[in-house]
Scaffold this motif. Structure first.
Motif: not given
Length: 506
Positions: A194-211
């Motif tokens: 969790c400390g190696a991923i920028p805050a703005e990308l962490l949500e997408s990295e954890l939960f995924g994202h839609e197109k």
């Protein structure tokens, strides 16, 4: 169609799509990024997967809508879907993501990396599980026995676990062992720092994202929660997670559901959560840096990993285990003397096992297939004043080598300038007067063998006294300089001076 040879270190990619134009465009992109792939029909795919079920399949249009059947038949295959109509199939755990036309380089390469991650996270078959209970947990000290006990107690439950400890103490090893001993061991173990991923990308990295969820989100992508479905999600360095994400994580832990970024479909979170941190979360709560409610959600069953300084009795076993791993990677090994290990036990080890592993790799590079003593260790690891390891040779060999050195002379030995000869003559004269050795050692060489023979050991001792005295006199009894010209260690010369009573007279 393209039929490139597959690289041995990554699974081959198959394109199965009844839309030939789309398949050809996708093949062109894969050629551009040098990704081994093959376009084939469904029957050929089944034949290929019968021989090797470890592959990546880009799945498009199929006859009679057989998608779900194919996906479920091959759980070890990572599938990427082609086209929005197949989006409902993202519910299957081995469906990694969805691609839409036109195909973009960034999204395709990212999804292919996710497929490789899926294969790496697949549980490996273990033939000796009955013999090996713990993976990578080396040591028999009391702190390590306590950690093993706690792992066995909590593994069979679904409780959230918080692993605490300094950096480099093996918190991920503890988390992985909890997973391997749990009923979820057949599922994936998915770590994320969790400390190696920028805050703005962490949500997408954890939960995924839609197109279209944000700029650059040109395809639907699964997050770590979906990749860990049916298994364990390891949230490393949870103390570095931004507070806005702490709120969202707390909601998932409470409701066991979430949505992808930019999506509305509710996804059930069938994962076990293990978190870890080197920070003092209780102090962070007081300082306002960590949510108290999230802390109590995670801290159901805490496990503290001991620092290396707390279990120095395990150092020998750790060195042995790490060197075995290093030998497989570097095809070289190194041995440590008992004195070197004792010195390492006195080191504080702020970097813990990670620091030890780095030191061992450095020693293997510096001294391959050699013996490392205290003197060969880097300066900060030398906590004992022990000289470099010297093998003990039989006394007969030492005497033979000394005699060979005495009787070997070169013409250059006699080509000395007058000043050097005068100085040596004066030194010899004074030493003869002080030591009473006579002309037998006047030049430091044996001129003749006495008719009645001699006691070799006695004369070798006299010769040793002669040259030690000569060196000490020349360098005004500065022991370090005298030892240097005699080719001896300083401590060895001190012992000989004590033995022959050659200390400087006041």
């Amino acid at each position: 169609m393209s039929n490139n040879p597959a690289r041995s270190n990554s699974p081959i990619t198959y394109i199965v799509d009844q839309q030939p134009g789309r398949a050809e465009r996708l093949s062109t992109v894969l050629d551009f990024i040098s990704e081994p792939h093959q376009s084939c029909d469904l029957a050929t795919l089944k034949s290929k997967l019968a021989d090797d079920a470890t592959a990546v399949v880009l799945l498009g249009a199929l006859p009679e809508q057989q998608h779900a059947e194919i996906i479920q038949r091959y759980p070890t295959v990572a599938f990427l879907l082609l086209g929005e109509p197949l989006k409902p199939l993202l519910q299957f755990s081995n469906v990694v993501g969805l691609l839409t036309d036109p195909f973009a380089y960034a999204s395709l390469t990212q999804l292919l990396r996710d497929c490789q991650l899926y294969h790496r996270l697949m549980p490996r078959q273990r033939q000796h599980d009955c013999k090996v209970q713990f993976d990578g947990m080396v040591g028999n000290s009391e702190p390590m026995r306590q950690v093993r006990f706690l792992i066995k107690q909590v593994a069979a439950t679904e409780a959230n676990v918080l692993v605490l400890g300094d950096s480099g103490t093996g918190k991920e090893v503890v988390a992985r062992n909890i997973h391997l001993l749990s009923h979820r061991k057949a599922g994936p173990f998915v770590p994320i720092n969790c400390g190696a991923i920028p805050a703005e990308l962490l949500e997408s990295e954890l939960f995924g994202h839609e197109k279209g969820a944000f700029t650059g989100a040109i395809s639907t992508r699964k997050g770590r929660f979906e990749l860990a479905q049916g298994g364990t999600l390891f949230l490393d360095e949870i103390g570095d997670m931004p507070q806005p994400m702490q709120v969202k994580l707390l909601r998932v832990l409470q409701e066991r559901t979430y949505e992808r970024v930019g999506g509305t479909q509710v996804i059930k979170a069938d994962v076990r959560i293990i978190a870890a941190t080197h920070r003092n979360l209780e102090q962070m709560i007081i300082d306002g840096g960590f949510r108290e409610d999230l802390y109590y959600r995670l801290n159901v069953f805490p496990i503290e990993t001991p620092s290396l300084q707390q279990r120095t009795d395990d150092l020998g076993l750790l060195i042995q285990a790490l060197l075995q791993v290093n030998a497989l990677r570097n095809k070289a090994n190194v041995k440590f003397t008992d004195r070197a290990i004792e010195s390492l036990k006195l080191h504080p080890w702020p970097g813990n096992v990670r620091e030890l592993a780095n030191l061992l790799e450095r020693m293997v590079i510096m001294y391959p297939e050699q013996v490392v003593d205290v003197a060969e260790l880097p300066l900060k690891y030398r906590h004992l004043e022990v000289e470099s390891y010297q093998p003990e040779y039989p006394e007969s060999l030492q005497e033979r080598d000394l005699l060979n050195a005495l009787f070997q002379s070169d013409d250059d030995d006699f080509d000395q300038d007058d000043e050097g000869t005068d100085l040596e003559a004066a030194e010899n004269a004074e030493l003869e007067q002080n030591n009473g050795n006579g002309s037998f050692y006047a030049n430091g060489n044996i001129k003749h063998l006495p008719e009645n023979g001699l006691d070799l050991k006695e004369h070798l001792a006299e010769l040793e006294i002669h040259f030690i005295s000569l060196a000490l006199h020349r360098h005004e009894y500065v022991v370090a300089r005298a030892a240097e010209v005699l080719g001896l260690r300083r401590t060895t010369l001190v012992e000989k001076m004590r033995k022959y009573n050659l200390n400087k007279e006041d």
